[in-house]
Design an enzyme around this catalytic site. Structure first.
Site, PDB file in Angstrom:
ATOM      1  N   GLU A 118      45.811 115.123 -55.216  1.00  0.00           N
ATOM      2  CA  GLU A 118      45.289 116.436 -54.465  1.00  0.00           C
ATOM      3  C   GLU A 118      45.460 116.606 -53.081  1.00  0.00           C
ATOM      4  O   GLU A 118      45.843 115.895 -52.453  1.00  0.00           O
ATOM      5  CB  GLU A 118      43.755 116.534 -55.057  1.00  0.00           C
ATOM      6  CG  GLU A 118      43.631 116.559 -56.514  1.00  0.00           C
ATOM      7  CD  GLU A 118      42.135 116.396 -57.054  1.00  0.00           C
ATOM      8  OE1 GLU A 118      41.723 116.933 -57.946  1.00  0.00           O
ATOM      9  OE2 GLU A 118      41.172 115.809 -56.163  1.00  0.00           O
ATOM     10  N   HIS A 245      34.652 125.341 -51.297  1.00  0.00           N
ATOM     11  CA  HIS A 245      35.800 124.765 -52.044  1.00  0.00           C
ATOM     12  C   HIS A 245      36.798 126.172 -51.991  1.00  0.00           C
ATOM     13  O   HIS A 245      36.528 127.321 -52.122  1.00  0.00           O
ATOM     14  CB  HIS A 245      35.782 124.674 -53.547  1.00  0.00           C
ATOM     15  CG  HIS A 245      36.964 124.199 -54.230  1.00  0.00           C
ATOM     16  ND1 HIS A 245      37.941 124.724 -54.703  1.00  0.00           N
ATOM     17  CD2 HIS A 245      37.018 122.841 -54.770  1.00  0.00           C
ATOM     18  CE1 HIS A 245      38.888 124.057 -55.221  1.00  0.00           C
ATOM     19  NE2 HIS A 245      38.357 122.951 -55.153  1.00  0.00           N
ATOM     20  N   ARG A 291      40.648 120.700 -47.575  1.00  0.00           N
ATOM     21  CA  ARG A 291      39.682 121.841 -48.168  1.00  0.00           C
ATOM     22  C   ARG A 291      39.431 122.799 -46.844  1.00  0.00           C
ATOM     23  O   ARG A 291      39.354 124.018 -47.003  1.00  0.00           O
ATOM     24  CB  ARG A 291      38.669 121.391 -48.956  1.00  0.00           C
ATOM     25  CG  ARG A 291      39.193 120.724 -50.258  1.00  0.00           C
ATOM     26  CD  ARG A 291      37.936 120.497 -50.940  1.00  0.00           C
ATOM     27  NE  ARG A 291      38.449 119.843 -52.339  1.00  0.00           N
ATOM     28  CZ  ARG A 291      37.530 119.449 -53.186  1.00  0.00           C
ATOM     29  NH1 ARG A 291      36.230 119.072 -52.925  1.00  0.00           N
ATOM     30  NH2 ARG A 291      37.989 119.079 -54.528  1.00  0.00           N
ATOM     31  N   HIS A 352      30.695 124.214 -52.322  1.00  0.00           N
ATOM     32  CA  HIS A 352      31.190 123.243 -53.242  1.00  0.00           C
ATOM     33  C   HIS A 352      30.345 122.090 -53.191  1.00  0.00           C
ATOM     34  O   HIS A 352      30.131 121.353 -54.204  1.00  0.00           O
ATOM     35  CB  HIS A 352      32.565 123.363 -53.206  1.00  0.00           C
ATOM     36  CG  HIS A 352      33.264 122.333 -54.289  1.00  0.00           C
ATOM     37  ND1 HIS A 352      33.056 122.558 -55.508  1.00  0.00           N
ATOM     38  CD2 HIS A 352      33.886 121.119 -54.198  1.00  0.00           C
ATOM     39  CE1 HIS A 352      33.520 121.771 -56.350  1.00  0.00           C
ATOM     40  NE2 HIS A 352      34.249 120.613 -55.533  1.00  0.00           N
ATOM     41  N   ARG A 387      34.785 116.450 -46.956  1.00  0.00           N
ATOM     42  CA  ARG A 387      35.104 115.357 -48.101  1.00  0.00           C
ATOM     43  C   ARG A 387      36.606 115.536 -48.458  1.00  0.00           C
ATOM     44  O   ARG A 387      36.914 116.533 -48.851  1.00  0.00           O
ATOM     45  CB  ARG A 387      34.288 115.634 -49.182  1.00  0.00           C
ATOM     46  CG  ARG A 387      34.477 114.637 -50.476  1.00  0.00           C
ATOM     47  CD  ARG A 387      33.414 114.871 -51.308  1.00  0.00           C
ATOM     48  NE  ARG A 387      33.578 116.120 -52.237  1.00  0.00           N
ATOM     49  CZ  ARG A 387      34.177 116.407 -53.065  1.00  0.00           C
ATOM     50  NH1 ARG A 387      35.159 115.657 -53.800  1.00  0.00           N
ATOM     51  NH2 ARG A 387      34.305 117.746 -53.590  1.00  0.00           N
TER      52      ARG A 387
END
Length: 537
Positions: A118, A245, A291, A352, A387
């Site tokens: 990811e 997100h 992100r 998110h 995060r």
């Protein structure tokens, strides 16, 4: 009326991965009560698509995972915390396998698991169950918990507030040793508030995503644990860092459906309506950037071109690959008339994850003895200013295990008589429309004034509006019997104020907090820690 059982259980508020992990590590030794304010299946864990980090492969290392976590966290990650959790990642994944979680297999992979990659990760290190990892984990752990004779699961029970030393008369309180003794909880179906004594209370209520109008979070994410810890006098940190997100499905029938980061990790491209890829203009890592960078890039392009959304194109990956690796997304989009093997997916950023929370140590201990916070409710320093993908499920398991171990290491406190909830001065609410109106107003002002890009003037306006709303909500709370909607609204307004006050304190742009008034990143920065008036006293 008082309550003082011979052996008070550990009360866990929240039935997601964090709460279930704590419960399953305690239940062989002590009785456990888990409170879920809606159905037990309604937890943010079940909505997680991507997976859980495990430093498993021969091409991976603890150092690499720590480095990726630090880079994503934009200089505010606590290195000792990141290392502590990375070192326990393989064991965490192994424990989930032992519980029967059906991860996607790969005979050639470490532990026989298929690993995906990811954004922000240097290598493939994400163990997953297709594209519905959270649901697979939650379903299995919940099934194990249902079978355990020492775990009591209470659906449609919502915690109101913690019972602390200010409620209790006993000698150690007079000696200046405050602690948590239990919790007041609303039995929603019976419409009755109960007094629940507890050996320890674990806050595992998730984040505060519902404070914003658009979020990938379930309806349970109303910041209950963070608000309760704050009202009890605990410190709260880094609430300005709200993760958006980058890719939430843009569709009128599915406002909260997440398009997993893994789709970009496997090669999906972000595009404008004319088919132009735009991420190269924002970051050399393009779609694999962290992100916060991707979300701001999408926000920038939408505003620049006057768009309601951008496109995530995965058609070049092939239908067979998409059905095998992303069956949930493929099926859900197809049901809505979008064939992701032949059409790009309309996506937009949405709230998110709450990177801040109640301050804890690596045992999950909050400032008050007897109180713990695990998962998205707590702040350990792992996530910093942003995060890293799939670190959240890992944190739930690792801290859930250490939290349980710490609870078991402490001697049982002598039970204390606890006062019953007093409803003698309140009546049934006359107009529920007040709650609905304030709920909508709060979420809209947070979306408009405290979003991806912020200004001091907008934040000040938001704080002023929040203070007015708080007055109305407090008055309503003082005069009418509590309901779930009222309690959630009360918690949301607390969290909204914490977010705005934290954002006003940060005079720079870093990670998820971007201010037009302070666009530069300071050479040295620290977490934003708020101390409640109750703690100061």
């Amino acid at each position: 009326m008082t309550a003082a059982p011979q052996e008070a259980p550990v009360v866990i508020i929240g039935a997601g991965l964090a709460g279930l992990t704590v419960a399953l590590h305690l239940a062989d030794t002590v009785p456990v009560v888990i409170l879920a304010k809606r159905e037990l299946t309604e937890a943010a864990t079940a909505w997680a698509q991507g997976g859980i980090v495990g430093v498993l492969g021969s091409d991976d290392s603890i150092e690499s995972h720590v480095r990726d976590t630090q880079e994503a966290g934009a200089g505010l990650v606590d290195e000792a915390t990141a290392r502590f959790i990375a070192e326990r990642s393989a064991a965490a994944v192994g424990w989930l396998v032992e519980q029967g979680v059906p991860f996607t297999p790969d005979d050639t992979g470490p532990m026989g698991l298929h690993l995906t990659r990811e954004g922000g990760h240097a290598v493939r290190r994400i163990a997953h169950a297709a594209d519905a990892t959270g649901k697979a984990i939650h379903d299995q752990l919940l099934a194990v918990a249902r079978r355990h004779p020492n775990i009591t699961l209470r659906e449609r029970w919502m915690a109101l507030d913690l019972i602390t030393s200010r409620h209790v008369q006993r000698e150690d309180v007079d000696k200046g040793v405050p602690r948590v003794y239990g919790v007041y909880a609303l039995d929603i179906d019976a419409q009755r508030v109960e007094t629940l004594p507890a050996r320890a209370v674990v806050l595992a209520t998730g984040g505060a995503g519902k404070v914003y109008r658009y979020t990938t979070n379930p309806d349970t994410s109303t910041g209950d644990g963070i608000a309760m810890a704050w009202r009890a006098g605990c410190r709260v940190a880094n609430m300005e860092f709200i993760q958006f997100h980058p890719t939430c499905l843009y569709h009128p029938q599915e406002r909260s459906f997440l398009i997993t980061e893994a789709l970009r990790g496997e090669g999906g491209h972000l595009k404008l309506p004319d088919g132009t890829r735009f991420m190269a203009a924002h970051d050399e890592r393009m779609e694999l950037a962290p992100r916060d960078i991707v979300a701001r890039a999408i926000d920038f392009e939408m505003k620049k071109h006057g768009l309601d959304h951008v496109w995530l194109d995965a058609t070049h990956l092939g239908e067979a690959f998409l059905i095998e690796h992303f069956p949930t997304i493929h099926a859900r989009c197809l049901k809505l008339g979008i064939d992701i093997a032949r059409q790009p997916i309309p996506v937009v950023p949405a709230v998110h994850f709450t990177c801040g929370g109640a301050v804890t140590d690596l045992m999950g201990r909050c400032d008050l003895p007897g109180l713990y916070a695990v998962g998205e409710t707590g702040y350990t320093g792992l996530h910093g200013a942003n995060r890293l993908a799939s670190n959240s499920l890992l944190e739930c398991v690792v801290l859930g295990q250490t939290c349980a171990a710490d609870i078991l290491s402490h001697p049982v406190q002598a039970p204390a008589p606890l006062p019953a909830w007093d409803e003698s001065q309140v009546e049934n609410a006359d107009e529920q429309v007040v709650i609905a109106h304030n709920w909508d107003e709060l979420r809209l002002l947070m979306w408009n004034y405290v979003g991806i890009v912020r200004t001091t003037k907008r934040l000040e306006r938001a704080l002023h509006r929040i203070e007015l709303l708080r007055g109305e909500i407090d008055d309503y709370y003082a005069n009418f019997r509590v309901t779930r909607d009222l309690l959630e609204l009360r918690n949301l307004v607390d969290c909204a104020e914490l977010i705005v006050r934290s954002a006003l304190m940060r005079h720079e742009s870093r990670g998820l907090h971007y201010s037009r008034d302070y666009p530069q990143t300071l050479p040295v920065s620290f977490p934003t820690v708020l101390i409640s008036e109750r703690r100061r006293r």
